[in-house]
Design an enzyme around this catalytic site. Structure first.
Site, PDB file in Angstrom:
ATOM      1  N   SER A  93      -5.619 -36.548 -17.924  1.00 12.86           N
ATOM      2  CA  SER A  93      -7.302 -36.106 -17.512  1.00 12.86           C
ATOM      3  C   SER A  93      -8.069 -35.824 -18.418  1.00 12.86           C
ATOM      4  CB  SER A  93      -7.023 -35.063 -16.599  1.00 12.86           C
ATOM      5  OG  SER A  93      -6.845 -33.797 -17.257  1.00 12.86           O
ATOM      6  N   LYS A  94      -9.555 -35.961 -18.288  1.00 16.50           N
ATOM      7  CA  LYS A  94     -10.398 -35.609 -19.464  1.00 16.50           C
ATOM      8  C   LYS A  94     -10.342 -34.153 -19.801  1.00 16.50           C
ATOM      9  CE  LYS A  94     -15.160 -35.719 -20.342  1.00 16.50           C
ATOM     10  NZ  LYS A  94     -15.542 -34.209 -20.526  1.00 16.50           N
ATOM     11  N   ARG A  95      -9.763 -33.365 -18.929  1.00 18.06           N
ATOM     12  CA  ARG A  95      -9.605 -31.839 -19.331  1.00 18.06           C
ATOM     13  C   ARG A  95      -8.633 -32.095 -20.355  1.00 18.06           C
ATOM     14  NH1 ARG A  95      -8.483 -28.039 -15.140  1.00 18.06           N
ATOM     15  NH2 ARG A  95      -6.852 -27.145 -16.384  1.00 18.06           N
TER      16      ARG A  95
END
Ligand code: GLU
Length: 510
Positions: free
Chosen positions: A264-266
């Site tokens: 994920s971007k996180r």
């Protein structure tokens, strides 16, 4: 064999995720390998998720990585328009066809009615609260209401959607080129909305209609679309297009670097690596996400890295140019298992590609950085610097970051080296050495080395013992590229001045 026609069909809902670039790449490789056609279609039917600038970003990203579009929004073609929001009448026609043949129906349920249905089912202990064969006859739709009633409602402008009439039971099969036989019982599928009340089609209808009309031979897309595929099969069947149905290939998921869960971007933010190909400023939050390009990755290295996320050539070879990938690529060699997004591997590819470039090419990266710092440097000097640094860099900006000392004399010195190596012998040698260098008009690496040998021999001090002290006085650091070449590039005057400065500022060892 059917002509190969593939499409990359992103929705302009934000920056193009790196997984999207991989999807585009695999489509492109298949198209090129078989002299087929690569299509770029924009799936923008969900107006609520539309993000300005996203389409432009997609185009620029594909251009940067070298994925060329043969047909589509950028290139035109026989099936224009390639932006779904401009194809509304086409979808309407096919939705009507499904209604006329009894495979779809009008539904007038309000949000409250839908909510009431779900609550009713929940209260009755049902785990499945879908609008489906089990519930549709209790709802407000054209299957329940009389024909006149339906006509009247439509004429009166009541809001409606068009839903697919999914059969109560029966297995739906599809042959996925990567997953093999995929089967789903139609009781698991709800009566999906095909046309929304705003007259826009949903993804499912638009996607299937376009793939058919654009004569797509292979649908290569991310695994997240696998659950939709049986529904698409039903649509092909009901529209009478089963024979023309494309072959499906659902690509494996991209996993976090440690292999635990979906990337994920996180994760990327937390671990400090990019997840978008280019810089992206979110138009809502104003937040800037750094791209691979701006983080110093070469597009060839990124492509090589992405190609290996799910595919392998079946040999030991790791470095592949785009042409070589096209040659080697096959859908059969794509695995089912999720692919670990090992960012260190991406860095390794980047190093390999940087190392392989000519000094002339590399010098442009350094010159760009220098320009931003308003520092002048000749092309020749930049090439020389890149030549001795290229074995040691990971990113394009490293030439500047790790080579600042070529342009700025050290303001401080590595404390560990000073503590360990700045001793009386070092001071004696460096004092004599700078005097000798001062006598020279021009300095070459050979001359720098020979002079050092002479000085140390005369003083009876081993060269090895003072080399670190010499380096720290010249560069400020403990390690770096070849020191003799570094001195050649700096020139005799600068070398003398730096050694003098170190001798003057560093405490005399006792
Ligand atoms: N518009 C979909 C997306 O954004 C395309 C899925 C497909 O390729 O069918 O990923």
């Amino acid at each position: 064999m059917r002509e190969i026609r593939v499409r990359f069909a992103p929705s302009p809902t934000g920056a193009l995720h790196i997984g999207g670039v991989r999807t585009a790449l695999y489509n492109y490789l298949l198209a090129r390998k078989h002299k087929g056609t690569m299509i770029l279609r924009i799936e923008d039917t969900d107006q609520t998720r539309f993000v300005p600038g996203a389409e432009e970003y997609i185009k620029q990203s594909l251009e940067w990585v070298g994925i060329k579009i043969d047909e589509g929004i950028t290139a035109g073609g026989a099936h224009e328009p390639y932006r779904q929001s401009e194809r509304k009448p086409i979808y309407k026609e096919y939705a009507q066809k499904l209604i006329d043949s009894g495979y779809a129906y009008y539904a007038f349920d309000t949000n409250e009615e839908l909510e009431a249905m779900r609550n009713r089912l929940k209260a009755a202990g049902s785990s499945n609260q879908q609008y489906s064969a089990a519930t549709r006859m209790d709802m407000n739709n054209s299957l329940v209401n009389s024909e006149e009633d339906t006509k009247r409602k439509i004429a009166a402008g009541e809001a409606y959607v068009i839903r697919l009439k999914v059969p109560a039971e029966g297995e739906i099969h599809l042959q996925d080129l990567i997953r093999g036989d995929v089967k789903v019982d139609s009781s698991q599928i709800d009566d999906k909305v095909l046309m929304k009340s705003d007259g826009m089609p949903t993804y499912h209808l638009a996607n299937v209609v376009d793939d058919y009309l654009m004569n797509i031979s292979h649908v290569i897309r991310g695994e997240e679309w696998l659950p939709s595929a049986p529904l698409h099969v039903l649509l092909y069947r009901y529209l009478g297009w089963e024979k023309e149905m494309p072959q499906f290939a659902h690509l494996p998921l991209l996993l976090k670097p440690d292999g635990n869960g979906k990337l994920s971007k996180r994760d990327a933010d937390q671990m400090g690596f990019p997840i978008f190909p280019l810089n992206w400023t979110d138009p809502n939050s104003g937040e800037l996400a750094k791209g691979f390009r701006e983080s110093g990755y070469l597009s060839e290295a990124l492509i090589n890295f992405l190609a290996f996320l799910g595919w392998n050539p079946g040999s030991e070879q790791e470095i592949f140019s785009m042409e070589e990938l096209i040659d080697a690529f096959s859908l059969e060699r794509i695995g089912k298992a999720g692919a670990r997004f090992d960012i260190q591997k991406a860095q390794w590819f980047n190093q390999q590609y940087l190392k392989a470039k000519s000094n002339e090419e590399l010098s442009n990266y350094l010159l760009d950085s220098l320009k931003a710092e308003s520092i002048e440097c000749s092309k020749e000097k930049a090439e020389k610097i890149c030549g001795i640094m290229k074995e040691r860099v990971t990113f394009t900006h490293d030439f500047w970051l790790h080579g600042k000392f070529f342009f700025i004399a050290p303001a401080s010195y590595d404390e560990q080296v000073i503590a360990k190596k700045w001793n009386a012998d070092a001071v004696t040698v460096l004092t004599a050495y700078s005097q000798e260098i001062n006598k020279l008009n021009s300095l070459t690496a050979e001359l720098a080395k020979a002079t050092l040998e002479t000085v140390t021999t005369n003083l009876g001090i081993g060269t090895g013992k003072i080399l670190q002290a010499l380096r720290v006085s010249i560069t400020g650091g403990a390690s770096g590229p070849d020191l003799m070449m570094t001195m050649e590039i700096l020139g005799s005057k600068e070398v003398v001045s730096r050694i003098q400065h170190a001798l003057n500022t560093l405490k005399k060892p006792v």
